[in-house]
Write a protein that holds these residues in place. Structure first.
Motif, PDB file in Angstrom:
ATOM      1  N   UNK A 240       0.848  -1.188   0.000  1.00 44.35           N
ATOM      2  CA  UNK A 240       0.000   0.000   0.000  1.00 44.35           C
ATOM      3  C   UNK A 240       0.884   1.238   0.000  1.00 44.35           C
ATOM      4  N   UNK A 241       0.719   2.163  -0.978  1.00 42.69           N
ATOM      5  CA  UNK A 241       1.589   3.349  -1.066  1.00 42.69           C
ATOM      6  C   UNK A 241       1.514   4.206   0.192  1.00 42.69           C
ATOM      7  N   UNK A 242       2.625   4.811   0.530  1.00 41.65           N
ATOM      8  CA  UNK A 242       2.686   5.696   1.687  1.00 41.65           C
ATOM      9  C   UNK A 242       2.318   7.115   1.308  1.00 41.65           C
ATOM     10  N   UNK A 243       1.978   7.888   2.320  1.00 43.90           N
ATOM     11  CA  UNK A 243       1.765   9.325   2.142  1.00 43.90           C
ATOM     12  C   UNK A 243       3.128   9.984   1.969  1.00 43.90           C
ATOM     13  N   UNK A 244       3.255  10.858   0.987  1.00 46.23           N
ATOM     14  CA  UNK A 244       4.542  11.481   0.698  1.00 46.23           C
ATOM     15  C   UNK A 244       4.542  12.988   0.934  1.00 46.23           C
ATOM     16  N   UNK A 245       3.424  13.535   1.369  1.00 45.29           N
ATOM     17  CA  UNK A 245       3.367  14.970   1.615  1.00 45.29           C
ATOM     18  C   UNK A 245       2.323  15.262   2.681  1.00 45.29           C
ATOM     19  N   UNK A 246       2.277  16.517   3.128  1.00 49.27           N
ATOM     20  CA  UNK A 246       1.311  16.906   4.145  1.00 49.27           C
ATOM     21  C   UNK A 246       1.952  16.998   5.518  1.00 49.27           C
ATOM     22  N   UNK A 247       1.216  17.521   6.455  1.00 51.13           N
ATOM     23  CA  UNK A 247       1.720  17.706   7.808  1.00 51.13           C
ATOM     24  C   UNK A 247       1.763  16.381   8.561  1.00 51.13           C
ATOM     25  N   UNK A 248       2.852  16.176   9.283  1.00 55.01           N
ATOM     26  CA  UNK A 248       3.019  14.943  10.041  1.00 55.01           C
ATOM     27  C   UNK A 248       2.292  15.056  11.374  1.00 55.01           C
ATOM     28  N   UNK A 249       1.443  14.086  11.670  1.00 52.40           N
ATOM     29  CA  UNK A 249       0.747  14.021  12.950  1.00 52.40           C
ATOM     30  C   UNK A 249       1.028  12.666  13.594  1.00 52.40           C
ATOM     31  N   UNK A 250       1.128  12.662  14.894  1.00 53.85           N
ATOM     32  CA  UNK A 250       1.406  11.420  15.611  1.00 53.85           C
ATOM     33  C   UNK A 250       0.119  10.599  15.709  1.00 53.85           C
ATOM     34  N   UNK A 251       0.104   9.442  15.058  1.00 53.26           N
ATOM     35  CA  UNK A 251      -1.065   8.559  15.094  1.00 53.26           C
ATOM     36  C   UNK A 251      -0.689   7.158  15.565  1.00 53.26           C
ATOM     37  N   UNK A 252       0.588   6.925  15.837  1.00 49.63           N
ATOM     38  CA  UNK A 252       1.049   5.613  16.286  1.00 49.63           C
ATOM     39  C   UNK A 252       2.331   5.792  17.087  1.00 49.63           C
ATOM     40  N   UNK A 253       2.822   4.689  17.634  1.00 45.82           N
ATOM     41  CA  UNK A 253       4.069   4.739  18.399  1.00 45.82           C
ATOM     42  C   UNK A 253       5.226   5.255  17.555  1.00 45.82           C
ATOM     43  N   UNK A 254       5.215   4.929  16.255  1.00 50.35           N
ATOM     44  CA  UNK A 254       6.297   5.355  15.372  1.00 50.35           C
ATOM     45  C   UNK A 254       6.328   6.874  15.192  1.00 50.35           C
ATOM     46  N   UNK A 255       5.220   7.540  15.478  1.00 50.64           N
ATOM     47  CA  UNK A 255       5.171   8.992  15.328  1.00 50.64           C
ATOM     48  C   UNK A 255       6.112   9.731  16.262  1.00 50.64           C
ATOM     49  N   UNK A 256       6.560   9.050  17.313  1.00 46.56           N
ATOM     50  CA  UNK A 256       7.480   9.672  18.264  1.00 46.56           C
ATOM     51  C   UNK A 256       8.938   9.466  17.872  1.00 46.56           C
ATOM     52  N   UNK A 257       9.188   8.719  16.811  1.00 44.67           N
ATOM     53  CA  UNK A 257      10.550   8.503  16.345  1.00 44.67           C
ATOM     54  C   UNK A 257      11.027   9.692  15.518  1.00 44.67           C
ATOM     55  N   UNK A 258      12.339   9.881  15.377  1.00 45.26           N
ATOM     56  CA  UNK A 258      12.849  10.920  14.474  1.00 45.26           C
ATOM     57  C   UNK A 258      12.284  10.731  13.078  1.00 45.26           C
ATOM     58  N   UNK A 259      12.039  11.829  12.375  1.00 49.60           N
ATOM     59  CA  UNK A 259      11.332  11.751  11.095  1.00 49.60           C
ATOM     60  C   UNK A 259      12.056  10.876  10.079  1.00 49.60           C
ATOM     61  N   UNK A 260      13.393  10.926  10.058  1.00 46.08           N
ATOM     62  CA  UNK A 260      14.123  10.123   9.071  1.00 46.08           C
ATOM     63  C   UNK A 260      13.968   8.623   9.324  1.00 46.08           C
ATOM     64  N   UNK A 261      13.731   8.247  10.585  1.00 41.98           N
ATOM     65  CA  UNK A 261      13.484   6.839  10.909  1.00 41.98           C
ATOM     66  C   UNK A 261      12.017   6.509  10.679  1.00 41.98           C
ATOM     67  N   UNK A 262      11.141   7.381  11.154  1.00 42.55           N
ATOM     68  CA  UNK A 262       9.701   7.163  11.033  1.00 42.55           C
ATOM     69  C   UNK A 262       9.263   7.008   9.576  1.00 42.55           C
ATOM     70  N   UNK A 263       9.875   7.771   8.692  1.00 45.30           N
ATOM     71  CA  UNK A 263       9.450   7.781   7.284  1.00 45.30           C
ATOM     72  C   UNK A 263      10.328   6.915   6.394  1.00 45.30           C
ATOM     73  N   UNK A 264      11.180   6.088   6.990  1.00 47.35           N
ATOM     74  CA  UNK A 264      12.083   5.247   6.201  1.00 47.35           C
ATOM     75  C   UNK A 264      11.339   4.026   5.655  1.00 47.35           C
TER      76      UNK A 264
END
Length: 259
Positions: free
Chosen positions: A31-55
């Motif tokens: 399933x394709x990921x979101x590639x734009x827009x404002x980042x909001x915390x919706x899961x545990x991964x949302x608290x990770x650094x963005x480069x890790x969270x979006x890897x």
């Protein structure tokens, strides 16, 4: 409601649950990921650094590792170790997925809790009330969804228009049910009322055999409608429901005929 006490029935439930988890993990991979827009915390991964969270490569590696781990658990390779490892990898994979996927998805919640329950079973916990807890987890998926609608919108949720808007923007254009809903608001109201009754009254699956059959027929229709209109692939939940609430009754009838 009574469940079989045989190890064969438990093994079947474990196989169905873990096979469903593998299917969900495979599904998340494509399933394709979101590639734009404002980042909001919706899961545990949302608290990770963005480069890790979006890897995405990290997500792929964790998900493939999760599939391997669950597969090993399914075939009873070091079940105490692989059960814990599978739960951790599933939670991490799903957290990364939910943080980046383009739409709301809550298919994983029930199976995450069932995995934790099965892992506890590997350590000989919850042995005497395992299926009661499992059934409660599965029913909560419907029960909470229904009463959340009542809590936030009351019976005004059954207005027909909201369902028409929802299927218009998110439904499959080739869906027969979608066209029927869009062309007749009364049909939409009836369907919304039926959904609310099924969800809020899902606890009746614990009741008499007659009520259980009625609700099972309703839930089958509910899931068929979801797949026909949206293709959300919620049918894995239905399989677990049928295993827990339909199969025991069928086994009882079969046993009575043999006796």
């Amino acid at each position: 409601m009574k469940w079989p006490v045989s190890e064969k029935y438990l093994a079947g439930f474990k196989a169905l649950t873990l096979a469903s988890v593998i299917a969900l993990l495979f599904d998340q991979l494509f399933i394709p990921w979101r590639t734009e827009g404002q980042i909001q915390v919706v899961s545990l991964a949302g608290w990770l650094p963005e480069n890790i969270m979006s890897s995405y490569p990290l997500f792929q590696a964790v998900t493939v590792a999760g599939i391997v781990g669950v597969g090993l658990w399914l075939f009873n390779f070091f079940p105490k170790v692989t059960s814990i490892l599978s739960v951790i990898l599933f939670v991490l994979s799903t957290s990364l997925y939910l943080q980046n996927e383009p739409f709301g998805d809550h298919r994983q919640s029930v199976f995450c809790l069932l995995m934790i329950l099965l892992a506890a079973r590997e350590y000989r916990l919850v042995q005497h009330y395992f299926f009661q807890v499992a059934a409660g987890i599965v029913i909560s998926f419907y029960f909470l969804a229904g009463w959340e609608k009542v809590f936030y919108s009351g019976l005004a949720w059954i207005n027909g228009t909201s369902l028409q808007i929802f299927v218009h923007y998110t439904g499959n254009e080739r869906s027969v049910l979608r066209r029927l809903i869009l062309h007749n608001v009364d049909v939409a109201r009836v369907l919304q009322a039926g959904i609310l009754i099924l969800e809020c009254g899902s606890f009746l699956l614990f009741g008499s055999r007659g009520l259980r059959r009625l609700w099972l027929v309703g839930l089958v229709g509910f899931h068929v409608g979801i797949e026909e209109i949206f293709g959300y692939r919620y049918f894995l939940h239905l399989l677990v429901v049928l295993y827990l609430f339909a199969l025991p009754d069928w086994m009882d009838r079969k046993h009575d005929k043999i006796a």
